[in-house]
Motif scaffolding. Structure first.
Motif, PDB file in Angstrom:
ATOM      1  N   ALA A   1       0.800  -1.235   0.000  1.00  0.00           N
ATOM      2  CA  ALA A   1       0.000   0.000   0.000  1.00  0.00           C
ATOM      3  C   ALA A   1       0.834   1.288   0.000  1.00  0.00           C
ATOM      4  O   ALA A   1       0.570   2.177  -0.818  1.00  0.00           O
ATOM      5  CB  ALA A   1      -0.990  -0.010   1.156  1.00  0.00           C
ATOM      6  N   PRO A   2       1.834   1.449   0.878  1.00  0.00           N
ATOM      7  CA  PRO A   2       2.566   2.721   0.878  1.00  0.00           C
ATOM      8  C   PRO A   2       3.227   3.049  -0.468  1.00  0.00           C
ATOM      9  O   PRO A   2       3.162   4.196  -0.935  1.00  0.00           O
ATOM     10  CB  PRO A   2       3.604   2.553   1.991  1.00  0.00           C
ATOM     11  N   GLU A   3       3.844   2.063  -1.106  1.00  0.00           N
ATOM     12  CA  GLU A   3       4.493   2.317  -2.395  1.00  0.00           C
ATOM     13  C   GLU A   3       3.469   2.618  -3.480  1.00  0.00           C
ATOM     14  O   GLU A   3       3.676   3.493  -4.320  1.00  0.00           O
ATOM     15  CB  GLU A   3       5.364   1.132  -2.818  1.00  0.00           C
ATOM     16  N   ILE A   4       2.353   1.924  -3.451  1.00  0.00           N
ATOM     17  CA  ILE A   4       1.328   2.180  -4.470  1.00  0.00           C
ATOM     18  C   ILE A   4       0.698   3.553  -4.263  1.00  0.00           C
ATOM     19  O   ILE A   4       0.388   4.251  -5.233  1.00  0.00           O
ATOM     20  CB  ILE A   4       0.286   1.038  -4.505  1.00  0.00           C
ATOM     21  N   ILE A   5       0.547   3.976  -3.029  1.00  0.00           N
ATOM     22  CA  ILE A   5       0.057   5.343  -2.765  1.00  0.00           C
ATOM     23  C   ILE A   5       1.037   6.352  -3.356  1.00  0.00           C
ATOM     24  O   ILE A   5       0.636   7.326  -4.012  1.00  0.00           O
ATOM     25  CB  ILE A   5      -0.146   5.572  -1.248  1.00  0.00           C
ATOM     26  N   ARG A   6       2.329   6.124  -3.145  1.00  0.00           N
ATOM     27  CA  ARG A   6       3.344   7.037  -3.711  1.00  0.00           C
ATOM     28  C   ARG A   6       3.238   7.049  -5.235  1.00  0.00           C
ATOM     29  O   ARG A   6       3.255   8.118  -5.859  1.00  0.00           O
ATOM     30  CB  ARG A   6       4.741   6.594  -3.275  1.00  0.00           C
ATOM     31  N   GLN A   7       3.114   5.889  -5.832  1.00  0.00           N
ATOM     32  CA  GLN A   7       2.991   5.807  -7.283  1.00  0.00           C
ATOM     33  C   GLN A   7       1.739   6.533  -7.764  1.00  0.00           C
ATOM     34  O   GLN A   7       1.772   7.251  -8.762  1.00  0.00           O
ATOM     35  CB  GLN A   7       2.955   4.341  -7.735  1.00  0.00           C
TER      36      GLN A   7
ATOM     37  N   VAL B   1      -3.510   2.774   6.460  1.00  0.00           N
ATOM     38  CA  VAL B   1      -3.221   3.903   5.556  1.00  0.00           C
ATOM     39  C   VAL B   1      -4.490   4.717   5.286  1.00  0.00           C
ATOM     40  O   VAL B   1      -4.591   5.416   4.275  1.00  0.00           O
ATOM     41  CB  VAL B   1      -2.573   3.432   4.225  1.00  0.00           C
ATOM     42  N   PHE B   2      -5.435   4.657   6.217  1.00  0.00           N
ATOM     43  CA  PHE B   2      -6.723   5.352   6.011  1.00  0.00           C
ATOM     44  C   PHE B   2      -6.534   6.836   5.739  1.00  0.00           C
ATOM     45  O   PHE B   2      -7.171   7.401   4.840  1.00  0.00           O
ATOM     46  CB  PHE B   2      -7.647   5.148   7.216  1.00  0.00           C
ATOM     47  N   ASP B   3      -5.668   7.503   6.513  1.00  0.00           N
ATOM     48  CA  ASP B   3      -5.481   8.948   6.321  1.00  0.00           C
ATOM     49  C   ASP B   3      -4.996   9.276   4.913  1.00  0.00           C
ATOM     50  O   ASP B   3      -5.455  10.245   4.299  1.00  0.00           O
ATOM     51  CB  ASP B   3      -4.506   9.516   7.357  1.00  0.00           C
ATOM     52  N   GLU B   4      -4.075   8.474   4.396  1.00  0.00           N
ATOM     53  CA  GLU B   4      -3.559   8.699   3.043  1.00  0.00           C
ATOM     54  C   GLU B   4      -4.644   8.459   2.000  1.00  0.00           C
ATOM     55  O   GLU B   4      -4.788   9.208   1.038  1.00  0.00           O
ATOM     56  CB  GLU B   4      -2.350   7.806   2.755  1.00  0.00           C
ATOM     57  N   LEU B   5      -5.441   7.398   2.198  1.00  0.00           N
ATOM     58  CA  LEU B   5      -6.533   7.111   1.265  1.00  0.00           C
ATOM     59  C   LEU B   5      -7.556   8.244   1.276  1.00  0.00           C
ATOM     60  O   LEU B   5      -8.040   8.673   0.215  1.00  0.00           O
ATOM     61  CB  LEU B   5      -7.224   5.795   1.624  1.00  0.00           C
ATOM     62  N   ALA B   6      -7.879   8.734   2.468  1.00  0.00           N
ATOM     63  CA  ALA B   6      -8.842   9.839   2.580  1.00  0.00           C
ATOM     64  C   ALA B   6      -8.339  11.067   1.823  1.00  0.00           C
ATOM     65  O   ALA B   6      -9.104  11.739   1.122  1.00  0.00           O
ATOM     66  CB  ALA B   6      -9.098  10.177   4.055  1.00  0.00           C
ATOM     67  N   SER B   7      -7.052  11.337   1.945  1.00  0.00           N
ATOM     68  CA  SER B   7      -6.465  12.473   1.231  1.00  0.00           C
ATOM     69  C   SER B   7      -6.576  12.290  -0.280  1.00  0.00           C
ATOM     70  O   SER B   7      -6.918  13.228  -1.010  1.00  0.00           O
ATOM     71  CB  SER B   7      -4.998  12.627   1.653  1.00  0.00           C
ATOM     72  N   LEU B   8      -6.318  11.085  -0.766  1.00  0.00           N
ATOM     73  CA  LEU B   8      -6.396  10.816  -2.204  1.00  0.00           C
ATOM     74  C   LEU B   8      -7.819  10.960  -2.725  1.00  0.00           C
ATOM     75  O   LEU B   8      -8.047  11.590  -3.767  1.00  0.00           O
ATOM     76  CB  LEU B   8      -5.878   9.418  -2.521  1.00  0.00           C
TER      77      LEU B   8
ATOM     78  N   ARG C   1      -9.741   7.784  -8.780  1.00  0.00           N
ATOM     79  CA  ARG C   1     -10.065   7.532  -7.364  1.00  0.00           C
ATOM     80  C   ARG C   1     -11.157   6.489  -7.175  1.00  0.00           C
ATOM     81  O   ARG C   1     -11.394   6.020  -6.065  1.00  0.00           O
ATOM     82  CB  ARG C   1     -10.538   8.842  -6.704  1.00  0.00           C
ATOM     83  N   GLN C   2     -11.842   6.118  -8.249  1.00  0.00           N
ATOM     84  CA  GLN C   2     -13.049   5.303  -8.128  1.00  0.00           C
ATOM     85  C   GLN C   2     -12.865   4.039  -7.294  1.00  0.00           C
ATOM     86  O   GLN C   2     -13.653   3.769  -6.378  1.00  0.00           O
ATOM     87  CB  GLN C   2     -13.565   4.914  -9.521  1.00  0.00           C
ATOM     88  N   MET C   3     -11.868   3.250  -7.616  1.00  0.00           N
ATOM     89  CA  MET C   3     -11.721   1.974  -6.928  1.00  0.00           C
ATOM     90  C   MET C   3     -11.183   2.130  -5.505  1.00  0.00           C
ATOM     91  O   MET C   3     -11.449   1.288  -4.642  1.00  0.00           O
ATOM     92  CB  MET C   3     -10.860   1.015  -7.755  1.00  0.00           C
ATOM     93  N   ILE C   4     -10.453   3.208  -5.252  1.00  0.00           N
ATOM     94  CA  ILE C   4     -10.037   3.480  -3.860  1.00  0.00           C
ATOM     95  C   ILE C   4     -11.297   3.714  -3.030  1.00  0.00           C
ATOM     96  O   ILE C   4     -11.440   3.190  -1.917  1.00  0.00           O
ATOM     97  CB  ILE C   4      -9.095   4.697  -3.758  1.00  0.00           C
ATOM     98  N   VAL C   5     -12.212   4.522  -3.582  1.00  0.00           N
ATOM     99  CA  VAL C   5     -13.476   4.798  -2.882  1.00  0.00           C
ATOM    100  C   VAL C   5     -14.226   3.486  -2.649  1.00  0.00           C
ATOM    101  O   VAL C   5     -14.685   3.211  -1.538  1.00  0.00           O
ATOM    102  CB  VAL C   5     -14.330   5.802  -3.687  1.00  0.00           C
ATOM    103  N   GLN C   6     -14.335   2.666  -3.683  1.00  0.00           N
ATOM    104  CA  GLN C   6     -15.030   1.392  -3.542  1.00  0.00           C
ATOM    105  C   GLN C   6     -14.359   0.530  -2.479  1.00  0.00           C
ATOM    106  O   GLN C   6     -15.029  -0.122  -1.681  1.00  0.00           O
ATOM    107  CB  GLN C   6     -15.046   0.652  -4.878  1.00  0.00           C
ATOM    108  N   GLY C   7     -13.041   0.529  -2.445  1.00  0.00           N
ATOM    109  CA  GLY C   7     -12.297  -0.250  -1.460  1.00  0.00           C
ATOM    110  C   GLY C   7     -12.547   0.192  -0.027  1.00  0.00           C
ATOM    111  O   GLY C   7     -12.379  -0.594   0.912  1.00  0.00           O
ATOM    112  N   LEU C   8     -12.957   1.437   0.156  1.00  0.00           N
ATOM    113  CA  LEU C   8     -13.268   1.913   1.504  1.00  0.00           C
ATOM    114  C   LEU C   8     -14.472   1.186   2.091  1.00  0.00           C
ATOM    115  O   LEU C   8     -14.727   1.278   3.293  1.00  0.00           O
ATOM    116  CB  LEU C   8     -13.496   3.432   1.496  1.00  0.00           C
ATOM    117  N   GLY C   9     -15.178   0.441   1.271  1.00  0.00           N
ATOM    118  CA  GLY C   9     -16.271  -0.390   1.765  1.00  0.00           C
ATOM    119  C   GLY C   9     -15.787  -1.506   2.690  1.00  0.00           C
ATOM    120  O   GLY C   9     -16.582  -2.092   3.419  1.00  0.00           O
ATOM    121  N   ARG C  10     -14.496  -1.806   2.680  1.00  0.00           N
ATOM    122  CA  ARG C  10     -13.914  -2.796   3.592  1.00  0.00           C
ATOM    123  C   ARG C  10     -13.457  -2.160   4.899  1.00  0.00           C
ATOM    124  O   ARG C  10     -13.089  -2.857   5.839  1.00  0.00           O
ATOM    125  CB  ARG C  10     -12.696  -3.472   2.960  1.00  0.00           C
ATOM    126  N   SER C  11     -13.430  -0.842   4.965  1.00  0.00           N
ATOM    127  CA  SER C  11     -12.848  -0.154   6.114  1.00  0.00           C
ATOM    128  C   SER C  11     -13.680  -0.331   7.383  1.00  0.00           C
ATOM    129  O   SER C  11     -14.906  -0.311   7.357  1.00  0.00           O
ATOM    130  CB  SER C  11     -12.718   1.348   5.815  1.00  0.00           C
TER     131      SER C  11
END
Length: 196
Positions: free
Chosen positions: A77-83, A108-115, A125-135
């Motif tokens: 996750a951290p490297e993919i967020i950087r990418q 990495v919730f804070d980083e995802l929220a920022s994105l 951002r679409q699939m990141i948002v969808q992935g938040l359904g697991r949070s």
């Protein structure tokens, strides 16, 4: 035209017992390949140095898609967020977002929220948002409700809200029953059936 996988990458994968003829063999398999994850991450991190610039985007897309597996959670996750932040190609950035929907967790919730709040990233951002359904983070429902006015991610936010069964989301979702886009109205109807 598809890019050939760099021979050194195939060699590095073979060194950890993952024998493939092409990077896309990993993308298109149902087999697990946990041993490949560190190699794929290393190549993603250093792709700009190891791959000719005209091939870099396609190789990164292949690496990102190969990392879109549970075995890479949460290490990748951290490297993919950087990418995600650094990639300029919209399709490759979308692939990074899609990978995050699988490999990111609440660490990495804070980083995802920022994105997802940064509208400059558009539909990537679409699939990141969808992935938040697991949070399980208590801030997730509020974040998702806040994304409902964003046409780039509204459908994915509705799907995620339904998955987390977000309390307090019914009123915001009900407002979307009058949305001008049919697909948004239908997704809102489905979400309401799952919401408390």
């Amino acid at each position: 035209m598809a890019m050939r996988t760099p021979t050194p990458l195939l060699r590095d994968l073979a060194d950890v017992g993952v024998h493939v003829g092409d990077l896309w063999d990993l993308v298109n398999t149902d087999a697990t390949y946990r041993a490949a994850v560190p190699v794929l991450l290393d190549w993603l991190r250093h792709a700009d140095d190891r791959v000719p610039s005209q091939e870099s985007a396609q190789i990164k897309e292949g690496l990102l898609r190969a990392l879109t597996v549970r075995e890479a959670r949460p290490a990748a996750a951290p490297e993919i967020i950087r990418q995600f932040r650094e990639i300029h190609d919209p399709l490759v950035r979308w692939a990074a977002g899609n990978a995050l929907s699988v490999v990111a967790d609440d660490s990495v919730f804070d980083e995802l929220a920022s994105l997802v709040r940064d509208t400059r990233y558009g539909t990537a951002r679409q699939m990141i948002v969808q992935g938040l359904g697991r949070s399980k983070d208590p801030r997730a429902p509020g974040l998702l409700i806040g994304l409902l006015p964003d046409d780039d991610v509204v459908i994915h936010a509705l799907n995620a809200l339904a998955r987390v069964k977000a309390p307090g989301a019914r009123a915001a979702v009900t407002e979307l029953l009058g949305h001008p886009r049919v697909v948004v109205r239908k997704t809102a109807e489905k979400a309401l059936k799952k919401l408390p």
